[in-house]
Design an enzyme around this catalytic site. Structure first.
Site, PDB file in Angstrom:
ATOM      1  N   GLY A  59      34.609 -15.246 -63.442  1.00  0.00           N
ATOM      2  CA  GLY A  59      33.555 -15.970 -62.752  1.00  0.00           C
ATOM      3  C   GLY A  59      33.803 -16.050 -61.260  1.00  0.00           C
ATOM      4  N   LYS A 119      32.295  -5.811 -60.396  1.00  0.00           N
ATOM      5  CA  LYS A 119      31.916  -6.478 -59.145  1.00  0.00           C
ATOM      6  C   LYS A 119      32.879  -6.148 -58.021  1.00  0.00           C
ATOM      7  CE  LYS A 119      35.214  -9.826 -59.170  1.00  0.00           C
ATOM      8  NZ  LYS A 119      35.994 -10.417 -58.063  1.00  0.00           N
ATOM      9  N   ASP A 148      29.793 -13.811 -60.021  1.00  0.00           N
ATOM     10  CA  ASP A 148      30.989 -13.236 -59.406  1.00  0.00           C
ATOM     11  C   ASP A 148      30.626 -12.131 -58.420  1.00  0.00           C
ATOM     12  OD1 ASP A 148      33.685 -13.111 -58.973  1.00  0.00           O
ATOM     13  OD2 ASP A 148      34.213 -12.328 -60.938  1.00  0.00           O
ATOM     14  N   ASN A 156      38.302  -7.367 -51.681  1.00  0.00           N
ATOM     15  CA  ASN A 156      37.577  -6.113 -51.876  1.00  0.00           C
ATOM     16  C   ASN A 156      36.503  -5.923 -50.815  1.00  0.00           C
ATOM     17  OD1 ASN A 156      38.600  -4.979 -54.612  1.00  0.00           O
ATOM     18  ND2 ASN A 156      38.298  -7.161 -54.988  1.00  0.00           N
TER      19      ASN A 156
END
Length: 335
Positions: free
Chosen positions: A137, A192, A245, A257
């Site tokens: 999450g 993600k 997320d 990231n």
């Protein structure tokens, strides 16, 4: 000494989860693979390297001994190591686990060796009967430690194990929701990170808010295609473990990231970006593994594919964006 929970991995997220559980009054043991790091945390009662302002409560202990961490956890072990170390960590601790102790993980990625989801790795190593759960999450470690409002999804193999985990995590600032969709919860967390790199590259190129919103939305579409092909449910990807997320990681510069992607988009040397961030960037390995998984399953993931080409084939970021824009027009959603 017996503990209810052992947390394996003393990076920022592992430490934050150990603090959360211990602050809730649950005896917790935190393992670091570096002896000097464990000894420093035990002496200073904090993780000076990652979360220096958070003091450890009396309910939180520290060890450099993985066998001890596995053997003394009566209720569950929570793995919070980088995805490339997940299999090796399980291999080492498996002989020492208590028979009734469940396995949780907060690792977001795929198995580097087999390219499979981490629950498949856990089943391979621990057998079919061990209770399993993934925590996923929109959560940054620093905000959880600061007791800012946060929420996650707990994907659990049984309703009873999910309820136990919620009891260890839930409090006035941290809310946990349960699902039995382990596949969707895992793929949301893995995909993600790749999409956050893509969004960072776009912003690093100066392409603006419109492009970022399009990348996030179309990224969600390809995340859903892969997840549904593997047996996940749509609602999981539309929840905290998916869109929640993704939005967090693709838009906030606390995301490693995203920051890596920003640097790539600005043309900075990769080594320099890595050194500046100083922690694992899960989306780099995930880009390759998810691209390969999508190929095996015949799933179209154009943003992931172009991100893979930038990271592994040296494709200039500007050309990757051009490749995406020059794709043939199509309906927004497949029928």
């Amino acid at each position: 000494m017996r503990h209810c929970i052992s947390v394996l991995g003393a990076g920022s997220w592992g430490t934050a989860l150990a603090l959360l559980i211990a602050r809730n009054g649950v005896p917790t043991l935190l393992w670091s693979h570096r002896r000097e790091h464990a000894e420093a945390m035990a002496a200073e009662r904090r993780n000076a390297h990652y979360l220096p302002h958070a003091t450890f409560p009396d309910t939180l202990s520290v060890t450099p001994d993985l066998a001890e961490a596995a053997a003394t956890a009566s209720d569950a072990v929570l793995v919070a190591v980088p995805s490339h170390a997940f299999r090796a960590t399980l291999d080492l601790c498996a002989p020492h686990l208590q028979p009734e102790a469940g396995l949780m993980w907060a690792t977001k990625g795929l198995d580097r060796t087999r390219g499979c989801l981490l629950h498949e790795t856990a089943r391979e190593i621990l057998g079919p009967d061990r209770a399993l759960a993934v925590l996923s999450g929109p959560t940054f470690a620093a905000e959880v430690v600061a007791e800012l409002p946060s929420a996650i999804t707990v994907g659990a193999s049984s309703e009873a194990f999910g309820a136990k985990i919620v009891s260890w995590l839930h409090n006035a600032y941290f809310r946990a929701y349960t699902t039995d969709d382990l596949i969707g919860a895992q793929l949301g967390g893995a995909c993600k990170n790749v999409l956050a790199i893509a969004a960072g590259i776009s912003d690093g190129l100066g392409f603006g808010a419109n492009a970022r919103a399009a990348l996030i939305t179309r990224g969600l579409a390809e995340m859903m295609r892969l997840s549904l092909a593997l047996g996940a449910r749509t609602e999981t990807l539309m929840g905290l473990a998916g869109v929640g997320d993704l939005v967090l990681t693709a838009t906030d510069n606390q995301s490693r990231n995203r920051r890596f992607g920003l640097g790539v988009g600005k043309g900075r040397p990769r080594e320099e970006i890595h050194a500046e961030i100083g922690q694992e960037i899960e989306g780099i390995l995930a880009a390759r593994l998810i691209h390969e998984l999508a190929g095996r399953k015949g799933v179209d993931m154009p943003i992931t594919a172009q991100t893979y080409r930038v990271l592994y084939e040296g494709l200039p970021p500007e050309e990757a964006v051009r490749n995406l824009l020059l794709r043939d027009p199509k309906p927004e959603w497949d029928r």
